[in-house]
Design a protein around this motif. Structure first.
Motif, PDB file in Angstrom:
ATOM      1  N   ALA A   1       0.827  -1.206   0.000  1.00 11.68           N
ATOM      2  CA  ALA A   1       0.000   0.000   0.000  1.00 11.68           C
ATOM      3  C   ALA A   1       0.863   1.259   0.000  1.00 11.68           C
ATOM      4  O   ALA A   1       0.565   2.234  -0.706  1.00 11.68           O
ATOM      5  CB  ALA A   1      -0.926  -0.008   1.212  1.00 11.68           C
ATOM      6  N   TYR A   2       1.937   1.216   0.763  1.00  5.73           N
ATOM      7  CA  TYR A   2       2.805   2.386   0.888  1.00  5.73           C
ATOM      8  C   TYR A   2       3.547   2.672  -0.420  1.00  5.73           C
ATOM      9  O   TYR A   2       3.744   3.825  -0.803  1.00  5.73           O
ATOM     10  CB  TYR A   2       3.808   2.142   2.021  1.00  5.73           C
ATOM     11  N   MET A   3       3.944   1.618  -1.138  1.00 11.18           N
ATOM     12  CA  MET A   3       4.748   1.770  -2.346  1.00 11.18           C
ATOM     13  C   MET A   3       3.918   1.862  -3.620  1.00 11.18           C
ATOM     14  O   MET A   3       4.468   2.124  -4.697  1.00 11.18           O
ATOM     15  CB  MET A   3       5.727   0.594  -2.469  1.00 11.18           C
ATOM     16  N   TYR A   4       2.615   1.653  -3.526  1.00  6.34           N
ATOM     17  CA  TYR A   4       1.819   1.588  -4.747  1.00  6.34           C
ATOM     18  C   TYR A   4       1.806   2.914  -5.506  1.00  6.34           C
ATOM     19  O   TYR A   4       1.788   2.930  -6.745  1.00  6.34           O
ATOM     20  CB  TYR A   4       0.380   1.175  -4.444  1.00  6.34           C
TER      21      TYR A   4
ATOM     22  N   GLN B   1       3.081   5.711 -10.514  1.00  2.00           N
ATOM     23  CA  GLN B   1       3.750   6.827 -11.168  1.00  2.00           C
ATOM     24  C   GLN B   1       4.760   6.339 -12.206  1.00  2.00           C
ATOM     25  O   GLN B   1       4.926   6.951 -13.267  1.00  2.00           O
ATOM     26  CB  GLN B   1       4.455   7.700 -10.127  1.00  2.00           C
ATOM     27  N   LYS B   2       5.423   5.209 -11.930  1.00  4.74           N
ATOM     28  CA  LYS B   2       6.352   4.631 -12.907  1.00  4.74           C
ATOM     29  C   LYS B   2       5.613   4.199 -14.171  1.00  4.74           C
ATOM     30  O   LYS B   2       6.117   4.366 -15.288  1.00  4.74           O
ATOM     31  CB  LYS B   2       7.082   3.441 -12.297  1.00  4.74           C
ATOM     32  N   ILE B   3       4.412   3.633 -13.990  1.00  4.49           N
ATOM     33  CA  ILE B   3       3.608   3.234 -15.150  1.00  4.49           C
ATOM     34  C   ILE B   3       3.247   4.460 -15.983  1.00  4.49           C
ATOM     35  O   ILE B   3       3.326   4.435 -17.225  1.00  4.49           O
ATOM     36  CB  ILE B   3       2.337   2.495 -14.691  1.00  4.49           C
ATOM     37  N   VAL B   4       2.871   5.555 -15.317  1.00  9.48           N
ATOM     38  CA  VAL B   4       2.526   6.786 -16.028  1.00  9.48           C
ATOM     39  C   VAL B   4       3.735   7.326 -16.786  1.00  9.48           C
ATOM     40  O   VAL B   4       3.626   7.718 -17.956  1.00  9.48           O
ATOM     41  CB  VAL B   4       1.997   7.847 -15.032  1.00  9.48           C
TER      42      VAL B   4
ATOM     43  N   ASN C   1      -1.398   4.088 -24.909  1.00 13.97           N
ATOM     44  CA  ASN C   1      -0.540   4.561 -23.824  1.00 13.97           C
ATOM     45  C   ASN C   1      -1.085   5.829 -23.179  1.00 13.97           C
ATOM     46  O   ASN C   1      -0.902   6.042 -21.981  1.00 13.97           O
ATOM     47  CB  ASN C   1       0.885   4.783 -24.332  1.00 13.97           C
ATOM     48  N   ALA C   2      -1.757   6.653 -23.967  1.00 13.72           N
ATOM     49  CA  ALA C   2      -2.404   7.837 -23.390  1.00 13.72           C
ATOM     50  C   ALA C   2      -3.510   7.424 -22.424  1.00 13.72           C
ATOM     51  O   ALA C   2      -3.680   8.029 -21.349  1.00 13.72           O
ATOM     52  CB  ALA C   2      -2.963   8.719 -24.501  1.00 13.72           C
ATOM     53  N   ALA C   3      -4.263   6.394 -22.801  1.00 22.77           N
ATOM     54  CA  ALA C   3      -5.316   5.881 -21.910  1.00 22.77           C
ATOM     55  C   ALA C   3      -4.716   5.303 -20.627  1.00 22.77           C
ATOM     56  O   ALA C   3      -5.252   5.511 -19.538  1.00 22.77           O
ATOM     57  CB  ALA C   3      -6.137   4.820 -22.644  1.00 22.77           C
ATOM     58  N   ILE C   4      -3.596   4.592 -20.750  1.00 25.04           N
ATOM     59  CA  ILE C   4      -2.933   4.014 -19.577  1.00 25.04           C
ATOM     60  C   ILE C   4      -2.425   5.120 -18.660  1.00 25.04           C
ATOM     61  O   ILE C   4      -2.594   5.061 -17.429  1.00 25.04           O
ATOM     62  CB  ILE C   4      -1.780   3.093 -20.014  1.00 25.04           C
TER      63      ILE C   4
ATOM     64  N   LYS D   1      -2.795   7.768 -13.487  1.00 24.09           N
ATOM     65  CA  LYS D   1      -2.375   9.055 -12.947  1.00 24.09           C
ATOM     66  C   LYS D   1      -3.019   9.318 -11.585  1.00 24.09           C
ATOM     67  O   LYS D   1      -4.233   9.232 -11.432  1.00 24.09           O
ATOM     68  CB  LYS D   1      -2.754  10.167 -13.918  1.00 24.09           C
ATOM     69  N   GLY D   2      -2.189   9.623 -10.595  1.00 20.83           N
ATOM     70  CA  GLY D   2      -2.684   9.976  -9.268  1.00 20.83           C
ATOM     71  C   GLY D   2      -3.140   8.814  -8.414  1.00 20.83           C
ATOM     72  O   GLY D   2      -3.652   9.020  -7.312  1.00 20.83           O
TER      73      GLY D   2
END
Length: 346
Positions: A57-60, A65-68, A90-93, A98-99
């Motif tokens: 939970a803490y690192m998610y 953010q790395k995926i974004v 990729n824009a959808a991903i 995000k956030g």
């Protein structure tokens, strides 16, 4: 979830980790200085139920953010090579993740088992298979279908009423079992905590395509299971409408059900999204649609996998209804000679 709570947890867990590292600690099961009576059980309890879930939970937030970031880099690359489809995907991903963050920590063990439980769905499928076989066959066995042609509301009206009644029956059975499952899991684990935390708090759903709470996912999953079983039930009715006795269509429907289950399991996790989405059984085990973010190329546009799955299931369901109507109409007008011939014979 706060820094203070994390430090308090680690102040308990780290000594346990050191004491059990060389596996020479006491194995007594009635140790009064432990939480569970045994130091090894304490270590495993804190590790599996608190430390690892809290770390996830803490690192998610960083993981999302790395995926974004990767998605944005992919957008630039595919823009340079002129690949519009991959740019849109990729824009959808990037927009989807995000956030994303997990701000609250809750006891979610009940949901971890609940979302992977399929036995009730299989049982409901068998109950519906057994119950629906006689909907049309029983009339043919007694030749009541011939007599119905002489009634005012015989024919299409009777078929429509039976289809509606069958769908209502399936909906009732499904609702009963899904509520019973949820209540049973809540009682067994002694808690309904975690209903408001996001779905991706479960490690198997870290890449989920939907941002909903665990309670919302439980409701969505139940509804999709019901839709999937309704479609399969209509397929059973179509098969039964082709025969005059219940045994052969029952066996054939059973083979069809097991065949769909087999192919569903065969393509699960395979990346062959289209083949998974065509199978209506995917709605019954719909976690496969939501635990990852997968797209289907639909006329050049990336569409999340669960949308085509619903569309294909709707097509299967409508096709089965049309097939049932045509088969029974043909039986009435051709094989039995039609309403006019029945009246003349009577």
């Amino acid at each position: 979830m706060s820094e203070e709570k994390v430090q308090k947890l680690m102040s308990i867990y780290e000594p346990l980790e050191k004491q059990t590292a060389d596996q020479t600690a006491s194995t007594r099961t009635d140790n009064p200085n432990t939480y569970t009576g045994n130091i090894y059980n304490d270590f495993l309890f804190f590790k599996w139920c608190l430390v690892q879930p809290m770390e996830h939970a803490y690192m998610y937030g960083n993981y999302a953010q790395k995926i974004v970031t990767n998605a944005k880099e992919n957008i630039k690359f595919y823009e340079s090579v002129g690949n519009q489809y991959e740019m849109s995907k990729n824009a959808a991903i990037a927009n989807m993740f995000k956030g994303r963050a997990i701000s609250d920590f809750s006891y979610t063990e009940m949901y971890q088992y609940y979302v992977h439980y399929d036995f009730s769905a299989f049982l409901v499928l068998l109950i519906c298979l057994y119950a629906l076989m006689s909907v049309f066959v029983s009339e043919k066995e007694t030749e009541m279908d011939t007599l119905l042609l002489t009634t005012r509301f015989g024919g299409q009206q009777t078929v429509s009423a039976k289809l509606v009644a069958s769908v209502i029956f399936i909906g009732f059975i499904c609702t009963w079992f899904w509520l019973l499952d949820f209540a049973s899991f809540s009682i067994i684990f002694g808690s309904m905590e975690g209903a408001s935390v996001p779905l991706f708090v479960l490690e198997n759903f870290v890449n989920s395509s939907i941002h909903v709470s665990l309670a919302q996912y439980a409701l969505i999953s139940s509804m999709l299971k019901t839709v999937g079983i309704v479609v399969l039930g209509l397929a059973f009715l179509l098969i039964s409408s082709l025969f005059k006795n219940a045994l052969l269509p029952f066996i054939m429907s059973l083979f069809v059900a097991f065949g769909l289950i087999y192919f569903g399991e065969a393509y699960m996790g395979s990346g062959k999204v289209l083949l998974k989405s065509i199978n209506p059984f995917i709605l019954v085990v719909n976690r496969e649609l939501f635990r990852t973010t997968e797209f289907i190329n639909l006329f050049g546009f990336p569409v999340l996998a669960y949308i085509p799955a619903l569309l294909f299931s709707a097509v299967w369901g409508i096709g089965c209804c049309i097939g049932i109507t045509l088969v029974l109409k043909k039986n009435a007008l051709v094989k039995k000679g039609g309403k006019k011939r029945v009246i003349m014979e009577i």
